[in-house]
Structure formats: C-alpha cells, structure tokens
Write a protein that holds these residues in place. Sequence first.
Motif, PDB file in Angstrom:
ATOM      1  N   LYS A   9      49.242  42.094  37.235  1.00  0.00           N
ATOM      2  CA  LYS A   9      50.371  41.794  38.025  1.00  0.00           C
ATOM      3  C   LYS A   9      51.724  42.090  37.096  1.00  0.00           C
ATOM      4  N   HIS A  39      45.288  54.159  39.808  1.00  0.00           N
ATOM      5  CA  HIS A  39      44.823  52.898  40.227  1.00  0.00           C
ATOM      6  C   HIS A  39      44.647  52.588  41.625  1.00  0.00           C
ATOM      7  N   GLU A  40      43.852  51.624  42.176  1.00  0.00           N
ATOM      8  CA  GLU A  40      43.650  51.257  43.409  1.00  0.00           C
ATOM      9  C   GLU A  40      45.065  51.065  43.927  1.00  0.00           C
ATOM     10  N   LYS A  69      45.715  47.088  40.485  1.00  0.00           N
ATOM     11  CA  LYS A  69      44.715  45.899  41.381  1.00  0.00           C
ATOM     12  C   LYS A  69      43.314  45.847  40.957  1.00  0.00           C
ATOM     13  N   GLU A  70      42.845  46.951  40.259  1.00  0.00           N
ATOM     14  CA  GLU A  70      41.280  47.060  40.061  1.00  0.00           C
ATOM     15  C   GLU A  70      41.245  46.286  38.679  1.00  0.00           C
ATOM     16  N   GLY A  71      42.176  45.957  37.923  1.00  0.00           N
ATOM     17  CA  GLY A  71      41.950  45.425  36.557  1.00  0.00           C
ATOM     18  C   GLY A  71      41.935  46.559  35.460  1.00  0.00           C
ATOM     19  N   SER A 113      40.802  40.153  38.919  1.00  0.00           N
ATOM     20  CA  SER A 113      41.004  41.300  38.082  1.00  0.00           C
ATOM     21  C   SER A 113      42.332  41.870  38.459  1.00  0.00           C
ATOM     22  N   CYS A 114      43.051  41.444  39.157  1.00  0.00           N
ATOM     23  CA  CYS A 114      44.404  42.137  39.604  1.00  0.00           C
ATOM     24  C   CYS A 114      45.577  42.029  38.567  1.00  0.00           C
ATOM     25  N   GLN A 158      50.207  48.084  40.223  1.00  0.00           N
ATOM     26  CA  GLN A 158      51.010  46.880  40.251  1.00  0.00           C
ATOM     27  C   GLN A 158      51.891  46.725  39.125  1.00  0.00           C
ATOM     28  N   ARG A 172      46.853  38.200  38.669  1.00  0.00           N
ATOM     29  CA  ARG A 172      47.336  37.637  39.832  1.00  0.00           C
ATOM     30  C   ARG A 172      46.768  36.222  39.748  1.00  0.00           C
TER      31      ARG A 172
END
Length: 325
Positions: free
Chosen positions: A226, A177-178, A195-197, A223-224, A181, A240
């Motif tokens: 959480k 992932h980026e 984080k990129e969704g 698009s993050c 999360q 988020r």
Amino acid sequence: SGHKDDTVCMARHPSGSIFATGEVAKSPRVLVWSTEDMRRPLIVLQGLLKRTVVSVTFSRDGHLLAAIGADVDFTLALYRWQTGALLASSPVSRDKVVQVRWSPFQDYMVTLGVKHLAFWSTEPLKSKAAVFSRRGHVQTTLCAAFPSPDSTVVGTQDGSLYLFRGYQLATNMRKCHEVTQAVHATEDMVISGGKEGTVKFWASDLSQCYREVEIGNPQALGSCIKTLFSRDDLLLIGMRTSEVYEMDLTSHSYALVLQGHAYGDVWGLATHPSEHQFVTCGDDGTVRMWDVPSRRMIMIRDLGAKGRSCTYHPDGSQIAIGLVS
C-alpha cells in the motif's frame, strides 16, 4: 487536543519534523503537529471540508497545505497553515478522489481518483485534466511520485505506470502489476509496488526495470503493498494487512519489522495466566499471540470469521475464541 475519530491520512512537512493528519467527522479537522512536542497540535484547520479529510499534502517550501474533503464534490482546500488562513478552494470531481500530492520540485499538485487525474496550479487554484493521447486512457489512478522537475509517475487500477511530462502522457508501462498501489521516486530511480506483493525498481524515465522483489513472510496473511518510503539506503514497505518491512536498497534483502491486525476493530484481548503474553482477535478474522518483552507477534491463525472475544484456559494451555458466526 487530538483527533476525536479515525485518523485516515497523514503528510510529512519538507522539514521532516512537522506532520499533518486528517480525520473522519461531520466537520473534520486537519491537525498540524511538531515531533518536538506531541502534547498538542501547532494549529487546527477546520470549517470548509465535510465528512472526511481524504488526503493532505504540504507545498515544496512547506508554507502551504492542501487537503481534500469527502463531500459530493471532493472539495480541495488550500491553506497557509501557520496562520490558519484559507487561501482558496475548488471542487475536484463528483467521482471518488483518493489522493492529492504536491511536487517537491515545482508549485503544482496532482489529484488522483476514480477515472480522474488532474494537475493543479496554485495561483490561481485551477486544474488541467491529464492528456492521455494514444499512449493510455482515462482510468482510476491511485498513487503518484515525482522523479524530476515537470515529471509525474502515476500508478493505475490496471497495474500500469504512466509517466507524464507536464500534463501530457509521455510513457506507459502497461500492466506491470496486478494493481499499482504505491509508487515512490528517489534521485535516480522509481520504485513501484503492487497488489500482488511485488516491488519493482525502474529507471527514472521507466525505460528499464532493474529488479523486482516479491515481498512476503510466513506469518503474514496478505501481500498487497500500500505504501513505499525510502531514506538513505533503506526502503520501508507498508502492506494492506498492516505489516511493515524494511529493505536494504543495496542488497535488496528485507525483514519484517512490524505487524498488527489488518483492518477493522480489535474486539478481544486476554492475558496469559502466567506468561508475559497476550492474545487479540477482531474484524480481520485472525487471532494473534503477542510477546510482551519483545513487543512482537509470535503466532497468528486465520479464524475464517470475525472474532469478538477471547480468553485463556486457567492453565494457559488453550484459548477460546468467540466468533460473529
């Protein structure tokens, strides 16, 4: 009898009908609630932690509760919550700690944070730092899940997934992932969100990624991902920007079920002069229109600045919005 300031963390008891919540305050409290009667908490835990209750978690049998404060040492407190007795406490780290999680299979906890990952026994309350060897390195850890006994999957700042056996790193899926999360474990798989969704579905030992699904909606500004939570054949995905999606784990189709302002305070509210609608604006830089009968958002626009006030034209055809800028 409830919280007096922001509620910033929550934990679910193994019974499913009891929850613990933590607040921001000079001397913050942990409140334990029963869903059978929400008028007042079952018990209030207070006295040791300072500034903020960062995270809370119940033990696997539900008898104990652990909480972390936001003092200089990010102190970890262990309570027998039914009586309010403080059993033990310990400093965790001088760097920021973001979460404490209890294994549902064994009596150990993990604490996660900035360049921090530690595994805790409870009798006595003592930590052991994670051992990374050559498979990984110390970095910021953000989330954890437990796919099986003696196994912990951890999401990291660089987007990796670390699988620990005991306190030793066994497998590293690098930069999937980026930023990783959220991570969640079921009986037969691990689910991660970034984080990129993107939501990814893994074998329990991270040996294979079965599927990945991009989460998004035209009315969602971010698009993050959480948080993730599954029950039966449904997966809930929290964003988020305050959207909640519901995904069918068989078809992997998903739907947007809840929306709200993304962060900060809501400052402005105005009702339509003739329709069952209202608009809101606030710190997230959006104006949103809501339908009262359906209790749903029907319009969103990015303002490019924080909103402070809003009002309808007398005929309802236009909306005026006051901005910080």
